[in-house]
Motif scaffolding. Structure first.
Motif, mmCIF file in Angstrom:
data_model
loop_
_atom_site.group_PDB
_atom_site.id
_atom_site.type_symbol
_atom_site.label_atom_id
_atom_site.label_comp_id
_atom_site.label_asym_id
_atom_site.label_seq_id
_atom_site.Cartn_x
_atom_site.Cartn_y
_atom_site.Cartn_z
ATOM 1 N N PHE A 225 -0.908 -67.246 -44.471
ATOM 2 C CA PHE A 225 -0.631 -67.994 -45.702
ATOM 3 C C PHE A 225 -1.773 -67.850 -46.717
ATOM 4 O O PHE A 225 -1.887 -68.637 -47.650
ATOM 5 N N ASN A 226 -2.663 -66.851 -46.506
ATOM 6 C CA ASN A 226 -3.851 -66.676 -47.361
ATOM 7 C C ASN A 226 -4.744 -67.914 -47.335
ATOM 8 O O ASN A 226 -5.342 -68.283 -48.352
ATOM 9 N N ILE A 227 -4.806 -68.550 -46.173
ATOM 10 C CA ILE A 227 -5.670 -69.719 -45.981
ATOM 11 C C ILE A 227 -6.869 -69.292 -45.135
ATOM 12 O O ILE A 227 -6.711 -68.639 -44.105
ATOM 13 N N LEU A 228 -8.064 -69.645 -45.594
ATOM 14 C CA LEU A 228 -9.302 -69.254 -44.927
ATOM 15 C C LEU A 228 -9.860 -70.461 -44.177
ATOM 16 O O LEU A 228 -10.108 -71.512 -44.778
ATOM 17 N N THR A 229 -10.065 -70.300 -42.873
ATOM 18 C CA THR A 229 -10.454 -71.422 -42.019
ATOM 19 C C THR A 229 -11.868 -71.242 -41.486
ATOM 20 O O THR A 229 -12.192 -70.181 -40.929
ATOM 21 N N MET A 230 -12.691 -72.267 -41.645
ATOM 22 C CA MET A 230 -13.997 -72.321 -40.986
ATOM 23 C C MET A 230 -13.784 -73.012 -39.638
ATOM 24 O O MET A 230 -13.526 -74.213 -39.581
ATOM 25 N N SER A 231 -13.857 -72.237 -38.560
ATOM 26 C CA SER A 231 -13.632 -72.773 -37.224
ATOM 27 C C SER A 231 -14.974 -73.150 -36.602
ATOM 28 O O SER A 231 -15.900 -72.341 -36.577
#
Length: 605
Positions: A225-231
Motif C-alpha cells: 500500500f506504499n506504507i513505510l513501517t519502522m519495525s
C-alpha cells in the motif's frame, strides 16, 4: 627609435600579465588532475552529461599536495598496519545491546533491554567477522520471503514459533510465510481486516510504527500500500527477530518501551500498531500509551490486537480468566478516553483508536476527567536518552476546533516534495521553503553523480541504506523511486533538529549519536552514506570507532559514500585502508577546485 604601445599603458601590461598567469595556472592544474577538463566544467554546470564508462578513468590517485593542507598517504600493503578481525564470538556483536552487559542492569520495566553502550576504553578495535558460509542476501522482492540460513544461523525462532508460521527452515534457506502471534494463518488476512477499518489505500497513512514487530511481516505486507513501517523490537528470547527483519530487506531497529522515549520526534507516525506485543499499556500511570500519543500525528491511529481485545472469544486460548481480561480492557478504554482518543472500531481481533487533531476539546476534558496533565517543561521532539514523563505531550496551538495542530499533510506521494508544515510554519529557525527547494535540487544533482561513480547504485544490489546525517531527507527523497529504503539518522545534537521534517515528508529515521553504536545487528545495511559526518564528530570522539561501527553494520558486498572536506577525507582514507576497504578518493560533482571530495568504497563486485 620605435616605442612599444604597451610602454605608454602600464595597466594594459598588468592585465596581459594577469591573463598569462591565469592561463598557465589553469593549464598546470588540469595537467595534475586525473579528472578531465570536461569534468572541471561541471563545477558551473553540474548536470553536464559526462562519459564515465571506463572504470579506470577514476583509478589514478588525486594530487592534493599543491592545493590542500594534508599530504595523501601512499603506504603499501606491506607497510600498512591492518586492524585485526575480532574473534568468532563477535559475529553477532551488539555493542549497546550486549547480553553480557545487560546483567549489570536491573530487569524492572525491562531496563536491561535499553541501550547500554560501552565506554570508549571498552570498545574493541577489531573488525566484526562474517559468519562461515555467508552469502549475498536475495534481491528484493525475493528477500521478503527468503533468507540464507547461514547469514542468520539461528533456529530458535523457527522452533519456538513453529505453530505460528513466523519463519521456517527449508534446507539452506529460511522461509517467511507471513505468520505472527496474532495471525498464525497469515498476515494478509489480518491486514484485510484492518483495510476495512482504515484508509490504507488513500495515501493518508504513510509512516507506521510497529511495536514488538516479530520478524516484521506486518510491515512487509503494508508495503503493498506504499506504507513505510519502522519495525521495533528488543533483543530478547525471540532470538534475532530484528536481524531477520533486516535480512528480509525491511526497516527495523532494536528498541523497547522501558524508561526512555523511543528515538523519534513527536508527531512522526500516521499509525502505531501492536499485535500482542506484551506491553503493559495501563501500568506506570499509562506511561507507555502516553509515549505512543507523543509519537502519533494529530488524527493518527492506534491499532491493537491480542489481549485483551476480543477476550470473550479468546480467553480460553490465552489461558486467562475472562474476568481479568474484561477488567484489563476497561482500564485500557478508560486510559484512551483520558488521552482524548476516540475508539472508532473493534472488529474481530482488532481495535482502533484515533488521536484528536488538536487539543482544544481535550483541554476542556482535562478539567473534568482525572487525566494526565499536559507536559510543561520537556521538548516533545527530544528523543535521545530522555526519560518518559507521565504527561500528555502538548500539540501546537490552533485557533479553531477544526484546525489540525502543526498543519495538515498532503497524501502520499505529494507530501514527499511539498514543503513540510514544520518548515512552512517557521518552526525550525533558519530553514525556509526556498532553502527546502534548493536542498532538494542539490540532492538530485548529487545522487545523479553518485549513479555515475557507483555503477551498481540503481541495479538492485542495494536495498537497506543508512544515511548517517540526513538533514532534510533530500538524499532519501531522491532515491524513493527505486526499490530501496533509507534509515535517515539525524544526530541528536545537530544544529537543526530536522527529524520531524523527515517524517513529514513520508520518510523514516531516528535520532543518533555516532560516538555510540547503532541499534542494529551486524551486516544489516547494503550502502552507508556519510555527508559531513566526520567534520561533525572530529572533536567529539575518535573517528576510528565510527568507522569500525560502519564496518560492523555494512554487509560484506556493500558500499560506502563519504563526502567531506578534502582534509577530513585524507584522514579517513588512511583509516579505511587499515580496515581493508579498497576506497577511492574522487572529486565531488562540484569539480576539482572545490574542497569537498568523496571517498567511495565499492565492494559490490
Amino acid at each position: 627609435m620605435a616605442i612599444s604601445p604597451l610602454s605608454h599603458h602600464p595597466l594594459l601590461r598588468l592585465l596581459l600579465v594577469a591573463i598569462l598567469l591565469s592561463f598557465f595556472y589553469f593549464l598546470g592544474s588540469n595537467i595534475n588532475s586525473p579528472i578531465s577538463s570536461s569534468s572541471s566544467r561541471s563545477y558551473s554546470r553540474p548536470c553536464l552529461q559526462l562519459n564515465f564508462s571506463n572504470q579506470s578513468y577514476f583509478s589514478p590517485p588525486l594530487d592534493f599536495e599543491p592545493h590542500h593542507l594534508l599530504p595523501f598517504s601512499h603506504q603499501t600493503t606491506q607497510t600498512l598496519q591492518f586492524f585485526p578481525f575480532c574473534s568468532g564470538n563477535f559475529t553477532n556483536y551488539l555493542p549497546c545491546h550486549d547480553p553480557s552487559r545487560e546483567k549489570q542492569f536491573g530487569v524492572g520495566r525491562f531496563f536491561h533491554r535499553e541501550r547500554h553502550c560501552p565506554e570508549s576504553i571498552e570498545k574493541p578495535r577489531c573488525l566484526v567477522p562474517k559468519p562461515k558460509g555467508y552469502k549475498r542476501p536475495f534481491p528484493w522482492p525475493k528477500c521478503r520471503d527468503y533468507a540464507w540460513f547461514k547469514n542468520v544461523p539461528s533456529k530458535k525462532l523457527a522452533e519456538y514459533k513453529k505453530t505460528q508460521n513466523w519463519v521456517r527452515l527449508e534446507g539452506e534457506r529460511l522461509f517467511f510465510p507471513g505468520g505472527g502471534t496474532s495471525f498464525p494463518m497469515g498476515v494478509k488476512g489480518y491486514i484485510d481486516v484492518i483495510k476495512r477499518l482504515l484508509p490504507l489505500k488513500s495515501g493518508r497513512i504513510r509512516t507506521v510504527l510497529d511495536v514488538g514487530c516479530g520478524v516484521a511481516s506486518f510491515g512487509a505486507f503494508l508495503m503493498d500500500f506504499n506504507i513505510l513501517t519502522m519495525s521495533v523490537a528488543p533483543r530478547d528470547i525471540h532470538d534475532a527477530q530484528v536481524q531477520f527483519a533486516l535480512e528480509r530487506g525491511l526497516p527495523a531497529m532494536l528498541g523497547v518501551l522501558s524508561t526512555y522515549r523511543l528515538p523519534y520526534s513527536s508527531r512522526s507516525f500516521d499509525m502505531v500498531h501492536c499485535s500482542r506485543c506484551l506491553v503493559p499499556w495501563t501500568n506506570h500511570d499509562g506511561l507507555y500509551l502516553l509515549e505512543i500519543d507523543r509519537l502519533l500525528r494529530p488524527g493518527g491511529y492506534w491499532v491493537l490486537s491480542g489481549p485483551p481485545i476480543n477476550w470473550k472469544v479468546n480467553y480460553k486460548g490465552w489461558e486467562r480468566e475472562a474476568k481479568d481480561l474484561e477488567m484489563e480492557q476497561n482500564r485500557l478504554e478508560d486510559l484512551a478516553k483520558r488521552l482524548c482518543w476516540k475508539k472508532i472500531a473493534e472488529r474481530g481481533p482488532v481495535a482502533v483508536w484515533r488521536k484528536p487533531t488538536n487539543h482544544l476539546h481535550c483541554s476542556q476534558k482535562l478539567r473534568t476527567f482525572k487525566s494526565p496533565q499536559f507536559c510543561t517543561t520537556s521538548n516533545p521532539d527530544a528523543g535521545w536518552y530522555i526519560k518518559m514523563d507521565p504527561c500528555i505531550s502538548r500539540l501546537p496551538s490552533v485557533n479553531d476546533i477544526k484546525d489540525i495542530s502543526g498543519g495538515d499533510l498532503q497524501n502520499w506521494p505529494k507530501r514527499l516534495n511539498s514543503a513540510p508544515p514544520r518548515i512552512k510554519s517557521g518552526t525550525i529557525e533558519g530553514i525556509t521553503t526556498q532553502l527546502f527547494d534548493e536542498d532538494n535540487q542539490a540532492w538530485k544533482r548529487r545522487v545523479s553523480y553518485y549513479g555515475v561513480i557507483l555503477k551498481s547504485l540503481y541495479d538492485g544490489k542495494y536495498r537497506n541504506i543508512m544515511d548517517m546525517n540526513a538533514g532534510l531527507g533530500g538524499f532519501a527523497a531522491t532515491l524513493v523511486k527505486y526499490p530501496i529504503w533509507v534509515m535517515n539518522a539525524v544526530p541528536f545534537d545537530a544544529e537543526k533538529n530536522t527529524l520531524g521534517v523527515v517524517y513529514e515528508r513520508g520518510l523514516i529515521g531516528t535520532y543518533m549519536n555516532w560516538c555510540e553504536a547503532f541499534s542494529t545487528y551486524p551486516r544489516t545495511y547494503d550502502l552507508i552514506h556519510a555527508n559531513g559526518v566526520f567534520s561533525m564528530y572530529m572533536h567529539k570522539c575518535n573517528i576510528v570507532d565510527i568507522l569500525l561501527e560502519m564496518y560492523r553494520i555494512l554487509r560484506p558486498q556493500g558500499a560506502v559514500i563519504i563526502r567531506d572536506h578534502v582534509d577530513i577525507i585524507v584522514k579517513v582514507k588512511g583509516i579505511t585502508d587499515q580496515m581493508r576497504w579498497n576506497g577511492r578518493v574522487l572529486h565531488s560533482e562540484n569539480g576539482p577546485f572545490h574542497p569537498e571530495k568523496i571517498l567511495l568504497v565499492d565492494n559490490s563486485e
